[in-house]
Every structure is written in C-alpha cells, then in structure tokens.
Design an enzyme around this catalytic site. Structure first.
Site, PDB file in Angstrom:
ATOM      1  N   ASP A  58       0.836  -1.197   0.000  1.00 52.22           N
ATOM      2  CA  ASP A  58       0.000   0.000   0.000  1.00 52.22           C
ATOM      3  C   ASP A  58       0.869   1.243   0.000  1.00 52.22           C
ATOM      4  O   ASP A  58       2.072   1.183   0.257  1.00 52.22           O
ATOM      5  CB  ASP A  58      -0.950  -0.013   1.202  1.00 52.22           C
ATOM      6  CG  ASP A  58      -0.211  -0.162   2.531  1.00 52.22           C
ATOM      7  OD1 ASP A  58       0.510   0.785   2.905  1.00 52.22           O
ATOM      8  OD2 ASP A  58      -0.344  -1.215   3.189  1.00 52.22           O
TER       9      ASP A  58
ATOM     10  N   GLU B  96      22.312 -21.530 -18.976  1.00 49.15           N
ATOM     11  CA  GLU B  96      21.443 -20.674 -18.152  1.00 49.15           C
ATOM     12  C   GLU B  96      22.243 -19.537 -17.520  1.00 49.15           C
ATOM     13  O   GLU B  96      21.755 -18.400 -17.414  1.00 49.15           O
ATOM     14  CB  GLU B  96      20.758 -21.511 -17.066  1.00 49.15           C
ATOM     15  CG  GLU B  96      19.631 -22.376 -17.612  1.00 49.15           C
ATOM     16  CD  GLU B  96      19.098 -23.398 -16.610  1.00 49.15           C
ATOM     17  OE1 GLU B  96      17.923 -23.768 -16.743  1.00 49.15           O
ATOM     18  OE2 GLU B  96      19.863 -23.836 -15.718  1.00 49.15           O
TER      19      GLU B  96
END
Ligand code: GLA
Length: 728
Positions: free
Chosen positions: A534, A614
C-alpha cells in the site's frame, strides 16, 4: 494552484488537468461542487439542486424551506445523526452518549508547501512543488473542530487529503469513525474498480457498474491485506486505458481500511475511504486531537493509463524516500525459494561465488539466520545470529560476501513472536491476546503488541545490534500473518478500540527509527508476499515484495493489477527456478527474466543448480536490465493488453520521459499451431520521431502506434519477446 473567493466562501484547487471545488453554503455547510477536467474559475454551486423531497429532514436554520436537506446536497465531509442518511465520514460518541456530528465551516488557512502528518506517512512537497489548504469546520454543540487538509501537486494532478479532529470540550469524546476522504458525485453512472485476491494471487482488478446501495472493500486483518487493496477507481462506464474520466483514490495506510461507494436514491454517489470503523474507537481527552491517515486522489480525464502514470510519477517523486536517490538499485539474489531454512554461511558464500560473476550485486539472506529457527515453528522474537549456521556471526560472513564483490542484505519479521522463543518465555503478555482466551496461531506464530513502546524497543534494540554488527545494505521487513485476538494488556477496557490503529502507528514508528538510524539501508516491505502492498508502506519502504507467487504467468496478472496505482520501481519481482514453487508451471528462463525485469528485478534460485547456458542467459538478462534501468524504473508505463482477457499474449511498454526510448515486453500464452498473423500497436511514442527496433530500421513513431509491429509466431509455451526502441 489554490484559488479562494472569500466573499463566496469558495475554494478551488487547480492541477494541470483537473479542478476540484468546494463551497460553504448559506448555512456554512461545506458542499462539494465539482471534481473533474480542468476548468477556468467559476462558481459551480449552481449544479447543486434543491427540491422538496419526502423523508429528507431540514435543518432548523432552513426554517420552512423544505428544499434544503443535508440528505440531498453533495458534501465535503459528511456528518451523521442530523439528517444525512448516506455514508458518514465521522461518527463521534459525545459525552451525553449520542452519536452525532453537525459540522459548519469556520475558516481556512493557506500555506505554501505540503503539510506533513506526525507519525503517519504523507506525500512530501517543497514550497515550489505543492500548496496546502486547510478548511476548518466546527460542531458547536459537540465542541469539536474538524480540520480538512488538502495538498495540491499541480504537475501530477494529485490532491491529497487528511483530517484532524480536535476535542474542544471539557469532557472526553469518543471517535468511532473518522474517514480520510469523502467524495460526493452528482451522478451514479460510474464503474467501481477494486483490486482483490488472496495470498499468491494479489490485486486482481474487479470492475462493475455501481448498483444502488453501498458497495466496496476493506480489511479487518490489521494489515491492508492480500484480499483487498486500499486503492479504488471510479470511472465512466466507457473508460479504458486511453479514454474516459477516471478517479483513483489511494489510502496511505497499512492497517484496517474501508473504501465504500454508495449510490443513493437521487443518482448521486458518495465515496468514503479511511480507517475501517470495525472495532475502532479512539478516546479524545479535552484538547487532544486525532489525525486520520492521508488519502491521495488523481482524476484523469483521459483514461486509466494516464491516471496510473500520474500515480507512478507522484509516488516516485513525492512519497518514496529512496536511499539510492536516483542511483540504480542493486540486482539481488535471495536464497528463500532455493534453500528455505536449510542454509549456512558456506552455502551463502557459494551462492555469491557463482552469482557475482553474472552481475548480481546483492546477496539477501532470508528467514532462518537467527535464534532457533530451522522451520517456521520457532525462533521469531530472538533476533540474534544463530552461530551454528553462521559461525562468527555477520561480522564473519559479510566480509566474505563483500570480498566477492557483493553487498549483503537480511530478512527480519519484527512484529511476530514464536511461542518457542526466548522472548515469549520472558514476556508472554507481549503477544496480542484476549484475556481468558487462547490466541489463534497463524503460521504457528503470534503477533507482538506493537502498540506498546517497550515491546518495540526490545525488538528494535536487538535488530539494531545485528544491523550494526556488519555492513548491511538491505533489509526485507516481513509480516506473515493477519491480526487476531486483538487486545492490549497496556490499555484499559474502554481504550481497546485503539489497539488496531496504535499497532500500525507502532510499525510506522519503528520503520521511521530504522530509516533514521540506517539511512543507507534499502528496506523492502513484505507481508507473506503482497499482504501489505500500500501507499503507506511505500513512504518507508521504497519497494515491496509483490507476491510469494513467482510464476511468470501468474505474475503477469498480479503485476498488471498492481500497476494501476503503484510504480514499477516499487514492485518486488524475482526470477525463480522451474517448476515453479507456487503452481509447478514450467516457463522459459527468458520469460521469467522479462517479467521480473518489470519490477525491482533479482533472482531467487540456487545459481549452482543452473547449467552453463542458463548462466550465460542470466548474465545477459542482468546486463540488459542494468543498461535499461532508467527506462524501466523511471519511464512511463503503458499496459498494452489485459492479461485477464485471455488473449494470445500479454504486452506492456516502458517509455522514457523524453519519448526517445521505449521497451516493449510481451509474453505469449500456451502454444498453438497455425498461429494467426498478429500486429501489436505501440503507445506513448513521439509520432514525429523515427525509431530503430532492436537495432534495425527507422520506423516512424506514428506508424508504430497506428499500424503497429508484426509479431513473430510463438514457438513453444509462454515464450517472451522484448523490443527495444531508440529514436534515430
Ligand atoms: C514470507 C515471504 C517470503 C519469505 C518467507 C520466509 O512468506 O513473503 O518471501 O521471506 O516469508 O519465511
């Protein structure tokens, strides 16, 4: 710009694209006359209509005029018990036992610069950046003054609001509700958008036309919650990303909140947002005041996209306080999903050895480094290093990480206590619990009573010692359960209604202390993933872990919903291993990187379990992210598609403020044969400029926006595509 007409008691707030107006009427009731696209000056009170309506009480000042009723006029801060039956903004239990409020305008104060709120988060603005208007209302019978604060940030179309209630009487008064925002509309043909979900699936937009009556969202969990976010939008039924009138309202608060819209009998709407009145009751002694948290409003006359971009810009410029101040945040690796509690110093050093050469800059040691904590059943509350896992403490570990060229970060969960902990054995009454009841556990832990200073001091003292013991540059502040059994041993029975809010104030106070004592530390908020995402937390923590769900495909939705209010720079996002921990889905590494890059970006996997190929891919991702950091983190964000619409792909775009650069990111869905030829139309470019796309050509901006860019067919499930555009 704030324009005041004192003769007419008219206050008009202008921003770049919007205007907001209030007027104290003939009975000094503060009416709300307009909020919408910017207009020149004028008195819009002619829009307020008066009619003799049944069941609409008339205040005594109106005499025999039956057309004047508080129940029908648009108000700036609604009252209760004296004739307005719509949603109240304030409920005050007076010494006589009545619950009523009748507020009349008494004056104003104008200030340069933005007001601040003691102990609460608030947007900040210098005298050049913002203005403040305070309107004073008074209830003569109740002996209460209400101060309405307005902060105006013209450039961002941002209007902030806050409320302070002062008890002017000689006896205590009890505040049962005090909203931060009340917004009356003279129409009800609006959609309400709320952002809802659960742990692992946070902030999914939910849009519906307003119906008669009250609708809305809230939280009674002590946090803003995974379930509903303290951000809502009201907009035209026809509004979309690029069109229509939209109003976004964010509450800067991390506890129980409520956002309610009421469509009432004469097709008016009232939006009320603030602390949830559930179990709330605050006693105001004579002379004392209560401050309701700040709410932030942005009206966009041109659709949801511009509304979001203004929120992003305003939050970045005036809410977030970033220790890196314009510098790039480090790319991090976090050990949680890779090791859970099973790690030691050597394992972390091995992580760093492999990650550092790939360009990763910060190693974050997650849960499990302290007390007796080998699983989530014990140890919370004992913030001392577990020397079995980390011999010699952080003093020994951190230099080993730094020697490899990385900085070091740490996880904490200060608000919690395990029953199996030293702290709990010493102070069982420091956990929230109701007398004669055994408190409910959540993740097998209890919640500390953060309303009590001595509790905060003890926890903070230990954490401060740990953070001072080594060079720590990042803290992840976690909070992993909802509040239940809310009762404080430190308050008398008649003040138990204050505990929920005092808890939040306690959290804010400790965060403030932490920032003050360690100004160089980057704090990432977290609450079981995105359970406290928030605008209040963003004042203290520049970034928040968006969700415990790291699956790239679910994240498309989670990050899409989050983007309606919150900026990319605040969205904690990591690349994790596959199959994903949350849903066992396998996605390409390139896709995971593309999605996490539209966030704070980092890794949450064992780098020693990756192949050479990777590793090369990770190295390239990190280099790409660093190269385009400013564009991604400080550029304008465009949602190009809606991932809930189940289209063939999800796409979004970052555009630099000067529009000379853009990054388009796209993730395809599951594979299909004979894929149709698709074209993606871009947004936000300069129509007059020509752009290279991935280093090739010179394509006019207007063509890319109007005609689009042909997409290559997807190969396999969920591949990603990135298009980097640069003006030539
Ligand atoms: C929460 C967080 C995770 C991790 C764990 C540790 O669930 O969201 O990222 O830190 O706690 O217990």
């Amino acid at each position: 710009m704030i324009v005041l007409d004192q003769e007419k008691n008219l206050s008009t707030l202008h921003t770049q694209n919007t205007t907001y107006q209030m007027k104290a009427d003939r009975f000094r009731v503060l009416t709300h006359t307009y909020y919408g696209p910017r207009i020149k000056d004028g008195d819009l009170s002619y829009l307020v209509r008066y009619a003799d309506r049944a069941c609409a009480p008339n205040p005594s000042e109106a005499g025999l005029d039956r057309t004047y009723s508080l129940n029908t006029i648009p108000q700036e801060f609604s009252t209760c018990g004296v004739g307005d039956f719509r949603l109240p903004s304030i409920e005050m239990e007076l010494p006589c036992g009545s619950c009523s409020a009748d507020l009349r305008y008494t004056g104003f104060e104008l200030r340069r610069g933005k007001y601040a709120l003691e102990g609460l988060p608030a947007f900040r603005g210098t005298e050049e950046e913002a203005e403040t208007l305070v309107l004073f209302l008074e209830d003569a019978a109740a002996r209460v003054r209400v101060e309405l604060y307005y902060g105006v940030f013209e450039r961002y179309d941002l209007i902030t609001r806050a409320v302070r209630v002062v008890n002017l009487g000689e006896e205590p008064a009890r505040l049962r509700q005090c909203a931060s925002l009340c917004l009356d509309f003279l129409r009800s043909d609006l959609d309400l958008i709320t952002f809802n979900g659960c742990h692992l699936m946070e902030r999914f937009p939910d849009r519906a036309p307003l119906r008669s009556g009250v609708q809305g969202v809230g939280s009674v969990r002590g946090t803003s919650s995974h379930q509903h976010n303290p951000f809502v939008v009201l907009c035209d039924h026809s509004a979309n990303e690029d069109y229509g009138l939209c109003y976004g309202a964010a509450l800067l608060y991390s506890g129980n909140f409520q956002a309610l819209a009421e469509a009432s009998q004469y097709d008016n709407v009232r939006l009320v947002m603030g602390i949830n009145p559930y179990q709330f009751c605050w006693t105001l002694e004579p002379g004392q005041s209560f401050t309701a948290p700040e709410a932030a409003l942005i009206c966009s006359p041109g659709g949801l996209g511009p509304m979001s971009r203004q929120f992003h810009r305003a939050i970045r410029a005036h809410l977030i306080q970033d220790p890196y101040e314009g510098r790039r945040h480090p790319v991090l690796i976090n050990n949680w999903e890779a090791t859970y509690f099973d790690f030691d110093a050597d394992k972390l050093v091995d992580f760093a050895k492999t990650a550092a050469p790939l360009g990763v800059e910060l190693l974050v040691m997650d849960d499990g480094w302290f007390g007796k904590r080998d699983d989530d059943n014990s140890g919370l509350g004992d913030w001392t290093v577990n020397e079995k896992k980390l011999p010699g403490g952080l003093e020994a570990l951190v230099p080993r990480i730094q020697e490899l060229g990385m900085s070091f970060g740490i996880w904490i969960e200060p608000e919690m206590v395990s029953e199996d902990s030293q702290l709990y054995r010493e102070h069982p009454d420091w956990a929230l619990r109701i007398p004669a009841r055994i408190p409910a556990r959540g993740r097998n832990q209890l919640v500390l009573d953060f309303s009590r200073p001595e509790v905060r001091q003890r926890v903070y003292g230990q954490i401060k010692a740990v953070l001072s013991s080594a060079d720590i540059s990042y803290v992840k502040w976690d909070m992993n359960r909802s509040l239940s059994d809310v009762w404080s041993a430190a308050l008398p029975p008649e003040r138990q209604g204050e505990v929920f809010h005092r808890y939040v104030l306690g959290v804010y106070e400790m965060l403030d202390q932490l920032r003050h004592d360690f100004p160089h530390i980057l704090i990432e908020g977290c609450a079981g993933g995105g359970g406290r995402f928030d605008a209040g937390m963003l004042y203290y923590t520049p970034q928040i872990w968006c969700s415990d769900n790291t699956d790239a495909i679910d994240r498309l939705r989670i990050q899409y919903g989050t983007s309606f209010c919150y900026p990319i720079s605040a969205v904690g996002a990591h690349v994790s291993a596959v199959p994903n921990e949350a849903n066992r889905r396998v996605t390409p590494l390139e896709t995971r990187g593309t999605v996490a890059m539209s966030g704070t970006f980092g890794y949450e996997m064992d780098p020693n379990k990756t192949t050479q190929e990777e590793k090369e891919a990770i190295k390239a991702q990190v280099a790409f992210f660093k190269e385009h950091y400013d564009l991604i983190q400080r550029g304008d964000y465009y949602r190009l598609t809606d991932p809930f619409a189940e289209g063939p792909y999800t796409a979004w775009e970052h555009v630099s403020p000067d529009r000379r650069e853009a990054l388009v990111s796209l993730v395809y869905g599951a594979a299909h044969a004979a894929a149709p030829f698709r074209v993606l139309r871009l947004k936000g470019l300069d129509p007059a400029l020509r752009y290279q796309v991935n280093g090739r050509g010179a394509h006019p901006g207007d063509v890319l926006m109007s005609a689009g860019w042909p997409l290559p067919p997807a190969e396999g499930d969920y591949p990603a595509l990135r298009l980097y555009l640069r003006a030539v």
